[in-house]
Write a protein that holds these residues in place. Structure first.
Motif, short mmCIF file in Angstrom:
data_model
loop_
_atom_site.label_atom_id
_atom_site.label_comp_id
_atom_site.label_asym_id
_atom_site.label_seq_id
_atom_site.Cartn_x
_atom_site.Cartn_y
_atom_site.Cartn_z
N VAL A 64 8.67 -39.50 -66.76
CA VAL A 64 8.17 -40.34 -65.44
C VAL A 64 8.63 -39.04 -64.59
N PHE A 65 7.85 -38.70 -63.52
CA PHE A 65 8.25 -37.79 -62.68
C PHE A 65 8.45 -38.41 -61.27
N ALA A 66 9.50 -38.16 -60.76
CA ALA A 66 9.91 -38.58 -59.46
C ALA A 66 10.48 -37.88 -58.59
N VAL A 67 9.51 -36.97 -57.81
CA VAL A 67 9.86 -35.87 -56.69
C VAL A 67 9.63 -36.17 -55.37
N GLY A 68 10.54 -35.72 -54.70
CA GLY A 68 10.26 -36.26 -53.01
C GLY A 68 10.36 -37.48 -52.87
N ARG A 69 9.81 -38.16 -51.93
CA ARG A 69 9.95 -39.67 -51.38
C ARG A 69 9.73 -40.65 -52.72
N TYR A 70 8.89 -40.01 -53.71
CA TYR A 70 8.53 -41.10 -54.85
C TYR A 70 9.74 -41.65 -55.56
N LEU A 71 10.88 -40.74 -55.45
CA LEU A 71 12.10 -41.18 -56.19
C LEU A 71 12.61 -42.42 -55.44
N GLY A 132 1.42 -30.15 -62.07
CA GLY A 132 2.57 -29.31 -62.60
C GLY A 132 2.91 -30.23 -63.75
N ARG A 133 2.81 -31.36 -63.86
CA ARG A 133 3.38 -32.21 -64.78
C ARG A 133 2.77 -31.62 -65.93
N MET A 134 1.62 -31.28 -66.36
CA MET A 134 1.30 -30.78 -67.44
C MET A 134 2.07 -29.72 -68.32
N MET A 155 3.98 -41.40 -67.94
CA MET A 155 3.35 -42.23 -66.80
C MET A 155 3.72 -42.03 -65.53
N ASP A 156 2.97 -42.28 -64.49
CA ASP A 156 3.23 -42.21 -62.98
C ASP A 156 4.18 -43.23 -62.75
N VAL A 157 4.97 -42.88 -61.68
CA VAL A 157 6.17 -43.90 -61.24
C VAL A 157 5.83 -44.73 -60.30
N ASP A 158 4.66 -44.67 -59.82
CA ASP A 158 4.32 -45.43 -58.72
C ASP A 158 3.53 -46.87 -59.39
N GLN A 159 4.10 -47.52 -59.93
CA GLN A 159 3.96 -48.83 -60.95
C GLN A 159 5.09 -49.44 -61.17
N PRO A 289 1.21 -50.55 -54.44
CA PRO A 289 0.08 -50.28 -53.20
C PRO A 289 0.14 -48.89 -52.95
N LYS A 290 -0.72 -48.20 -52.60
CA LYS A 290 -0.98 -46.76 -52.16
C LYS A 290 -0.46 -46.71 -50.81
N GLU A 291 0.92 -46.15 -50.81
CA GLU A 291 1.44 -46.14 -49.32
C GLU A 291 1.38 -44.59 -49.11
N TYR A 292 0.45 -43.83 -49.13
CA TYR A 292 0.35 -42.34 -49.00
C TYR A 292 1.13 -41.79 -47.85
N ALA A 293 0.93 -42.54 -46.77
CA ALA A 293 1.42 -41.97 -45.43
C ALA A 293 2.79 -42.03 -45.68
N VAL A 295 4.76 -41.73 -48.70
CA VAL A 295 5.36 -40.99 -49.64
C VAL A 295 4.75 -39.48 -49.86
N ARG A 296 3.46 -39.12 -49.03
CA ARG A 296 2.99 -37.86 -49.41
C ARG A 296 3.35 -37.17 -47.97
N ALA A 297 3.90 -36.11 -47.85
CA ALA A 297 4.30 -35.51 -46.78
C ALA A 297 3.13 -34.82 -46.08
N1 UDP Z 1 4.69 -37.32 -58.15
C1 UDP Z 1 5.74 -37.29 -57.49
N2 UDP Z 1 6.15 -36.52 -56.32
C2 UDP Z 1 4.87 -36.18 -55.38
C3 UDP Z 1 3.44 -36.49 -55.93
C4 UDP Z 1 3.35 -36.98 -57.23
O1 UDP Z 1 6.90 -37.63 -58.24
O2 UDP Z 1 5.30 -35.73 -54.44
C5 UDP Z 1 4.50 -38.08 -59.35
C6 UDP Z 1 4.66 -39.42 -59.45
O3 UDP Z 1 5.16 -39.51 -60.66
C7 UDP Z 1 3.32 -40.04 -59.21
C8 UDP Z 1 2.37 -38.92 -59.99
O4 UDP Z 1 3.16 -37.73 -59.94
O5 UDP Z 1 3.28 -41.14 -59.64
C9 UDP Z 1 1.02 -38.83 -59.72
O6 UDP Z 1 0.73 -38.91 -58.10
P1 UDP Z 1 0.32 -40.17 -57.33
O7 UDP Z 1 0.70 -41.50 -57.97
O8 UDP Z 1 0.39 -39.90 -55.86
O9 UDP Z 1 -1.33 -39.92 -57.59
P2 UDP Z 1 -2.26 -41.02 -57.60
O10 UDP Z 1 -1.83 -42.04 -58.84
O11 UDP Z 1 -2.48 -41.80 -56.40
O12 UDP Z 1 -3.56 -40.44 -58.12
#
Ligand code: UDP
Ligand code: MN
Length: 297
Positions: A64-71, A132-134, A155-159, A289-293, A295-297
Motif C-alpha cells: 500500500v502506498f501512503a504518500v503526502g496527506r494520504y498517510l 509511479g507505483r508500478m 491496494m489503494d490506501v483510501d479504503q 469518500p473521495k475527499e480530493y480537496a 488529500v490532493r494538493a
Molecule cells: N497515493 C498517495 N498519495 C497521493 C496520491 C496517491 O499515497 O498523493 C496512493 C494512495 O495509495 C491512493 C492511490 O495512490 O489510494 C491511488 O490514488 P487515488 O486513490 O487518489 O486514486 P483514485 O482511487 O481516486 O483513482
C-alpha cells in the motif's frame, strides 16, 4: 472438488477456493469466457480456502502506498481493518511505501504478521504518485518482497476492510471488477481509446473494466504486470501522453492481453456511494469518500 464453468463449459480449476459453487449465484456472472472464476459471496467455501492455504504455508504480501496527506487520512484505518479481515490465520507481510517512514502509525499486529516500511520519493502531482507505483512495485517484487511472499495484493490506501478477505481471493493473477462499471455495456467502458497510447484498446476490445485499487497474484505474474504497466507509462510520457485513467488504463490493457486467472466481484471492493444493490451481499473492502480537496494538493 470443482465447479463447472457454464460459459466455457469446462471445469473451473482452483487451488484455493476449494469447493466452488458457481451455481449458487444464478443472478450474476460467475465465470469468464476464458474459464476463470468470478468470485461472489456464496460461490466459495472460506473454510476450505483457509485450510488449503494453510497446508501450503504461504506468506502473503499486501502493498500500500501512503504518500503526502494520504498517510494521516487513511493508513491507520486501512491497516487496523486489514488486521481484522485480511488473510486472518495466514502469514502476512505488509509493505507500506511512503516518503515519511517515521509517520507510519504503529498498529498492533497479530502473530505471524509483520510490517515493513519502504521510503519512496514524493512526486508533486497525485497522478505521478499513482503511476509511479508500478515501477516501485516492480523493483520491490524483484527484491525482498519478492523473496518473502508467494502471493501479493497491491491496494489503494483510501479504503478499509469491512468483511473477511481470505485465501479464496488468491490465484496466479487476480483482477477486481470496478464497482461503478461492472454492469455497463462493454462499449461504454472507460478504456483508453487514443491509439497513440500504449494503454489503448481498439473498439471491440476489453473484457471487463478492472479497478486498479486492488490487483494481485504470484510474484512472477506481478513482476510481468508491473513491468508491462511501467513500460507503457514510460512510453506514453516520452510521447507527451497520459492515459485517461493513468496506471489503471495500463492495467486494463495488461489484463486484456494476459487474462486474469481469477476475477473478484465488486463485493470485494465496493463503493458505498453506489447505494444498495441486491447482488452485493457482503462487501470486503469499502472505498473511502473521495475527499480530493483534502488529500490532493
Ligand atoms: N497515493 C498517495 N498519495 C497521493 C496520491 C496517491 O499515497 O498523493 C496512493 C494512495 O495509495 C491512493 C492511490 O495512490 O489510494 C491511488 O490514488 P487515488 O486513490 O487518489 O486514486 P483514485 O482511487 O481516486 O483513482
Ligand atoms: Mn483510490
Amino acid at each position: 472438488p470443482m465447479g463447472v464453468c457454464p460459459l466455457a463449459r469446462r471445469p473451473l480449476r482452483d487451488n484455493f477456493t476449494g469447493l466452488l459453487h458457481p451455481w449458487a449465484r444464478p443472478e450474476v456472472l460467475t465465470c469468464t469466457s476464458w474459464g476463470a472464476p468470478i468470485i461472489w459471496d456464496g460461490t466459495f467455501d472460506p473454510d476450505v480456502a483457509q485450510q488449503k492455504a494453510a497446508q501450503q504455508n504461504l506468506t502473503i504480501g499486501l502493498t500500500v502506498f501512503a504518500v503526502g496527506r494520504y498517510l494521516e487520512k487513511y493508513l491507520e484505518r486501512f491497516l487496523e481493518t486489514a488486521e481484522r479481515h485480511f488473510m486472518v490465520g495466514q502469514r502476512v507481510v505488509y509493505y507500506v511505501f511512503t516518503e515519511r517512514p517515521a509517520a507510519v502509525p504503529r498498529v498492533p499486529l497479530g502473530p505471524g504478521r509483520r510490517l515493513r516500511v519502504e521510503r519512496v520519493a514524493r512526486e508533486p502531482r497525485w497522478q505521478d504518485v499513482s503511476m509511479g507505483r508500478m515501477r516501485t512495485l516492480h523493483e520491490a517484487l524483484g527484491g525482498r518482497l519478492g523473496r518473502e511472499a508467494r502471493f501479493v495484493f497491491c491496494m489503494d490506501v483510501d479504503q478499509h476492510f469491512s468483511g473477511a478477505f481470505g485465501p479464496e481471493a488468491l490465484a496466479e493473477s487476480v483482477a477486481q471488477l470496478h464497482a461503478w462499471h461492472y454492469h455497463w455495456p462493454r462499449w461504454l467502458l472507460p478504456f483508453e481509446r487514443d491509439a497513440r497510447s500504449a494503454a489503448a484498446l481498439a473498439p471491440g476490445e476489453g473484457d471487463f473494466y478492472y479497478h486498479a485499487a486492488l490487483f494481485g497474484g504470484s510474484v512472477a505474474a506481478l513482476r510481468a504486470l508491473t513491468a508491462h504497466c511501467a513500460q507503457g507509462l514510460r512510453q506514453d510520457r516520452a510521447r507527451g501522453l497520459e492515459a485517461r485513467w493513468h496506471d489503471e488504463s495500463h492495467l486494463n490493457k495488461f489484463f486484456w492481453l494476459h487474462k486474469p486467472a481469477k476475477v473478484l466481484s465488486p463485493e470485494f471492493c465496493w463503493s458505498p456511494d453506489i447505494g444498495r444493490r441486491a447482488e452485493i451481499r457482503r462487501p470486503r473492502l469499502l472505498w473511502a469518500p473521495k475527499e480530493y480537496a483534502l488529500v490532493r494538493a
